[in-house]
Design a protein around this motif. Structure first.
Motif: not given
Length: 627
Positions: A413-414, A489-492, A546-551
């Motif tokens: 997104p950035n 991941s995308l939302d994060h 399915d997981k947040n890869e950038y948590s």
């Protein structure tokens, strides 16, 4: 000298010359007239010889002067055609003989060069000791062409070696240099003098006299800093594929300080950490802790100073072969001793951004990416922001095309939104209008970004904020109504982008550009000229986990806002030093903190501090721990 003696000498010289000319009759047809000439006329003849030699060399230079200059830069120049031998002329017989022979050779060379200019040029090139392709020497024009080809190839090789998109310019790493470019030298010098006066007053009670610090590139050491103690070093681990891999190494004294730090951290003893810095002024973890404490207490200048001290110490420890600005060194984050360097660089980058030194922040961000391609600090998600703030629009487009040799960056997104803004700014420049037909327009890029990541718009409207009533109507459309994309991941990443880059959207031109593009997207969807389901499939394919890869990347780390705590809450970190024990062991009767009556916001900020660890143990009987 008498006239009789003079006549005698002249007769002897004429006899000698006559004898020599008779021997070389076949070579010199003018020998019969030479005996009747005044031998002192040879001086004039030698001057003519020198002029002829210079004229011959000038003729060759005029054929292709640029070629000779280019080839002479190889460092193998041997000026054999120089006329130094004619500088000293004697009237003795031996000198006359040498001058006559030189005259004959120069005449032969001049005749040869007139008959065959190609051969004369070859002779010059051989005298210059230039390695060339003999098959290309067919005529004078071919030599000029060959020189151009060689120059082009050399330029290409230089370009190839310096074409790394993450190449760092050290002169832009200095915040002082950038501040001088922005505000002028007089303003910055006056500010520095005031700061130095205040710093010297603070350090006067500690030590007197200025320290002779090492010259470093990342930061400029202050006078009140202590001398570098050499407690930290760096070692070369291996060299693989022309890349050198390094790791920081602790000395024995530094390891002892590290154990003391771990003990103080375990009991939340900030006083103990300060005591470590008294004896080990360049202990990195203690300086990082102190910088965080100053940041939360609102002392941003002192926090920045502690961070700069960390960078100074870690740069002083660099290996002789560690040249990170050339892109051939790796400092992998997987080694525990390397992790503080990434953390300090990231903090320093944000400090440069707060000071308005966006170009310096961009160079530091490039350094973070070049040291470890896995990007443990998430520099990839703020490098576009610093590029736009530094107005490095062309570089950002090149980076999106060349980094890691793929074109997948636009899916983030950035980059999706930043590239549209980048193209918008480039289109406003007159020198870029020629390339508009070769690249997608800014309007197309913005429409693509809005359809690929529509959830960004709603969060931007709330964060900036965008108060135009048109945006309220735009958000009423189904494509922009949702705040969730269906991928953690995308939302994060969307949250990181909005938190990092919302300031860019406060410009009126950018807001109008966003509004017009969003209205065009709605119109295209209503006319069925575009299908949002196609972009939904692209999102799911790009962010399928399915997981947040950038948590591991905290959104707060990309924020400009600095949370502060009241002094009363900060005192909770100053645990009584009497609870500390020897050898770094934690006491068994460590009191458990009661968080039930604490302010939730204060507890949240407290948990961000590196020395705070609430643990995972649940105590069912807190009264057992009461003293």
């Amino acid at each position: 000298m008498s006239a009789r003696l003079m006549k005698k000498i002249l007769k002897e010289q004429e006899a000698a010359l006559h004898q020599e000319d008779s021997e070389d009759d076949s070579e010199s047809p003018d020998s019969s007239t030479a005996s009747r000439r005044n031998p002192f006329d040879i001086l004039d003849e030698d001057e003519d010889e020198e002029k002829e030699q210079h004229n011959d060399s000038d003729d060759v230079d005029q054929v292709d002067k640029s070629e000779i200059n280019d080839r002479s830069s190889t460092g193998k120049v041997d000026m054999k055609y120089s006329s130094k031998t004619t500088d000293t002329i004697n009237t003795s017989t031996s000198s006359n003989q040498r001058s006559k022979k030189k005259k004959k050779k120069s005449k032969e060379n001049s005749h040869t060069s007139t008959r065959n200019p190609q051969k004369s040029l070859d002779v010059v090139l051989e005298n210059l000791s230039v390695e060339g392709d003999s098959s290309c020497r067919k005529d004078i024009a071919s030599h000029s062409t060959e020189a151009k080809v060689l120059n082009t190839n050399s330029n290409k090789s230089v370009k190839k070696s310096s074409s790394s998109i993450l190449q760092i310019d050290p002169k832009f790493l200095s915040a002082e240099n950038e501040l001088r470019r922005i505000f002028g030298s007089k303003v910055v010098s006056s500010f520095e003098r005031n700061n130095q006066t205040g710093s010297s007053r603070q350090a006067r009670g500690i030590r007197r006299g200025s320290q002779n610090h090492r010259k470093t590139i990342l930061v400029h050491p202050s006078e009140h800093w202590p001398r570098w103690d050499g407690s930290l070093t760096m070692e070369l681990l291996e060299t693989r594929d022309e890349i050198n891999y390094f790791r920081y190494v602790h000395s024995a004294s530094y390891s002892q300080a590290q154990r003391a730090f771990e003990a103080a951290k375990a009991i939340h003893d900030l006083n103990g950490i300060v005591n470590i810095l008294v004896h080990h002024p360049y202990h990195i973890d203690s300086l990082i802790t102190l910088a965080e404490y100053y940041k939360f207490s609102g002392e941003l200048q002192m926090s920045s100073d502690a961070t700069a001290r960390c960078l100074y110490a870690m740069e002083c420890a660099w290996h002789a072969m560690f040249t990170p600005f050339q892109g051939k060194c790796q400092l992998q984050y997987s080694h525990d001793t390397n992790k503080p360097f990434f953390s300090v660089l990231f903090s320093h980058m944000k400090n440069m951004d707060r000071r308005g030194c966006h170009r310096s922040a961009l160079e530091i961000c490039k350094l973070l990416l070049s040291l470890d391609s896995d990007d443990p600090m998430g520099a990839l998600f703020c490098i576009d922001y610093y590029s736009l703030r530094a107005e490095e629009y062309s570089w950002l487009e090149r980076f999106s095309e060349e980094y890691k040799s793929d074109n997948s960056l636009w899916l983030f997104p950035n980059f999706s939104y930043s590239l549209a803004i980048c193209r918008f700014n480039l289109e406003s420049r007159e020198d870029d209008k020629k390339t508009e037909s070769l690249k997608a327009s800014s309007s197309d890029l913005m429409k693509q970004a809005l359809m690929l990541h529509p959830t960004v718009l709603k969060k931007l409207v709330a964060k900036v904020p965008l108060k135009d009533q048109t945006f309220s109507r735009i958000l009423g459309h189904s494509i922009f109504a949702s705040e969730k994309s269906g991928s953690l991941s995308l939302d994060h990443l969307v949250n990181i982008y909005v938190e990092r880059s919302y300031l860019i959207w406060r410009l009126p031109d950018i807001q109008k550009f966003l509004k017009d593009s969003a209205l065009s997207v709605i119109e295209m969807l209503e006319k069925k000229e575009a299908d949002s389901r196609d972009w939904t499939c692209v999102r799911k394919e790009a962010f399928s986990s399915d997981k947040n890869e950038y948590s591991h990347l905290l959104v707060s780390e990309f924020s400009d806002s600095v949370p502060t705590l009241p002094p009363d809450n900060l005192q909770n970190f100053m645990v009584d030093p009497r609870l500390a024990v020897n050898n770094g062991e934690q006491p068994a009767n460590r009191p458990v903190r009661d968080l039930s009556n604490r302010n939730a916001l204060a507890v949240l900020f407290e948990s961000m501090l590196p020395w705070v660890d609430y643990g995972t143990e649940h105590d069912d009987h807190p009264q057992d721990h009461e003293g």
